[in-house]
Design an enzyme around this catalytic site. Structure first.
Site, short mmCIF file in Angstrom:
data_model
loop_
_atom_site.label_atom_id
_atom_site.label_comp_id
_atom_site.label_asym_id
_atom_site.label_seq_id
_atom_site.Cartn_x
_atom_site.Cartn_y
_atom_site.Cartn_z
N GLU A 158 -9.96 14.81 -17.12
CA GLU A 158 -9.68 14.71 -15.68
C GLU A 158 -9.39 16.06 -15.02
OE1 GLU A 158 -6.35 12.07 -14.82
OE2 GLU A 158 -7.47 11.92 -12.93
N ILE A 171 -9.74 11.66 -25.19
CA ILE A 171 -9.34 10.47 -25.93
C ILE A 171 -8.67 9.47 -25.00
CG2 ILE A 171 -9.09 11.71 -28.12
CD1 ILE A 171 -5.98 11.40 -27.71
N ASP A 172 -8.17 9.94 -23.83
CA ASP A 172 -7.43 9.04 -22.93
C ASP A 172 -8.34 8.02 -22.22
OD1 ASP A 172 -5.35 10.72 -23.62
OD2 ASP A 172 -5.43 11.86 -21.74
N GLY A 201 -2.38 8.94 -24.35
CA GLY A 201 -3.11 8.31 -23.24
C GLY A 201 -2.64 8.74 -21.87
O1 F6P Z 1 -5.33 14.40 -22.48
C1 F6P Z 1 -5.38 14.34 -23.87
C2 F6P Z 1 -3.99 14.41 -24.43
O2 F6P Z 1 -4.08 14.37 -25.84
C3 F6P Z 1 -3.03 13.35 -23.92
O3 F6P Z 1 -3.26 12.11 -24.52
C4 F6P Z 1 -1.70 14.01 -24.25
O4 F6P Z 1 -0.64 13.56 -23.43
C5 F6P Z 1 -1.99 15.45 -23.94
O5 F6P Z 1 -3.37 15.62 -24.09
C6 F6P Z 1 -1.27 16.44 -24.81
O6 F6P Z 1 -1.53 17.69 -24.30
P1 F6P Z 1 -1.24 19.07 -25.03
O7 F6P Z 1 -2.43 19.34 -25.93
O8 F6P Z 1 -1.18 20.05 -23.91
O9 F6P Z 1 0.03 18.90 -25.78
#
Ligand code: F6P
Length: 345
Positions: A103, A126-127, A170
């Site tokens: 997104e 993956i979300d 998610g």
């Molecule tokens: O958007 C994918 C995701 O894995 C989400 O499910 C999760 O909240 C986030 O990214 C974690 O982000 P980061 O890699 O910045 O910790």
């Protein structure tokens, strides 16, 4: 034709398959050359680029992660980021660049496209929360991974008569929790879309116990925030922001587990699956989806139809305006939530 490709945001299985597909199709079908940018938007802004030939993508189909690397750098938050990105595209004489992102990355691609940069999006996360596509690359593999984890936890929970709360990723939507929860036979599925209070969850687990089921598996999406109970009780869930000011999730599983143990007097444990969900070998579905989307994205650049995102609609590959992404995040399909509910209790 010359085109660029980058991967931005969180990594996920299937990104390498998309890179491979785009490079092979560009070179073999369009006699084009391809430049890969490192670290998402960072590579485009700082011109960190390398030529991608057929040899450089050999063996990528099955590899998780992204060989291009990724970052959460946002061109609109970097001073001079938009002009620098435009200058890089011009310096490499690119007809367009393919942006594989979730997104956030695709929203930036949409704004850059409005500013005149020739970009085509490939949805990956993956979300699975990107509007305009039924599936994003990586979601199917994450669901498979979580399903296997739920399978493994079932026998543990049953052996110990425990409640196991499984926190899954998610962000603000519950696609992974709902789909893997159904496939993995979770006894309760808690998503942001369902808008539940803890008393609702306790009621389901109590009714299981009344039927002689002393153990339970509860799948909870990381983005869940509980509605207060009728008596006003509501567990505190930690709220943090990441370096870009976006909510950083994690902790709802522990908060729920503490509450369930206190109210139901059943030993309760939390399993937070975390980045395991973003790793591993892509499923056949994700490999196929990534391969189809890589080909379609190259064709869009070749046809001069930039400003679009490839998508999967009802089984067919198509494309939508990149700006459709701005309507996100895409909530879980109510038809899936209905199925999830059938199995509660
Ligand atoms: O958007 C994918 C995701 O894995 C989400 O499910 C999760 O909240 C986030 O990214 C974690 O982000 P980061 O890699 O910045 O910790």
């Amino acid at each position: 034709m010359r085109l660029g490709i980058l991967t931005g945001g969180g990594d996920c299985p299937g990104l390498n398959a998309a890179i491979r597909s785009a490079v092979v199709h560009a070179i073999r079908t369009h006699d084009a050359s391809v430049v890969g940018f490192s670290g998402g938007w960072r590579g485009l802004i700082r011109d960190e680029a390398r030529e991608l030939d057929l040899k450089s993508v050999a063996g990528l189909l099955t590899r998780g992660g992204t060989v291009l690397g990724t970052s959460r750098v946002d061109p609109f938050r970097e001073p001079g980021g938009v002009d620098a990105a435009r200058a890089t595209l011009e310096r490499h004489r690119l007809s367009g660049a393919i942006v594989c992102g979730g997104e956030g990355t695709l929203a930036a691609a949409s704004r850059l496209s409005e500013a005149g940069l020739p970009l085509v999006g490939i949805p990956k996360t993956i979300d699975n929360d990107i509007p305009g596509t039924d599936h994003a690359i990586g979601f199917d593999t994450a669901v498979e991974t979580v399903t296997r984890a739920l399978d493994a936890l079932q026998c543990h929970a049953e052996s110990h008569d425990r409640i196991i709360v499984v926190e899954v990723m998610g962000r603000s939507v519950g696609w992974i929790a709902a789909c893997a929860g159904i496939a993995g036979g979770a006894d309760m599925i808690v998503t942001p879309e369902a808008d539940l209070c803890v008393a609702d969850i306790c009621a389901v687990l109590r009714s299981r116990k009344a039927r002689g089921r002393d153990f339970s598996i509860v799948a909870v999406a990381e983005g869940v925030r509980f509605r207060p109970d009728p008596d006003g009780r509501c567990p505190e869930v930690p709220t943090r922001l990441d370096e870009f000011g976006r909510p950083a999730y994690g902790g709802v599983g522990d908060a729920l587990a503490r509450e369930l143990e206190a109210r139901l007097h059943v030993e309760t444990r939390t399993v937070t699956l975390g980045y395991v969900q973003r790793g591993g070998t892509p499923t056949a579905f994700d490999r196929l989806l990534a391969s189809r989307m890589g080909v379609a994205a190259v064709d869009l650049v070749a046809e001069g139809r930039t400003g679009r995102m490839v998508c999967l609609t009802g089984g067919a590959i198509d494309s939508v305006p990149l700006s459709d992404v701005l309507a996100g995040p895409r909530a879980v399909d109510p038809a899936i939530l209905k199925v999830a509910k059938v199995f509660f209790g």
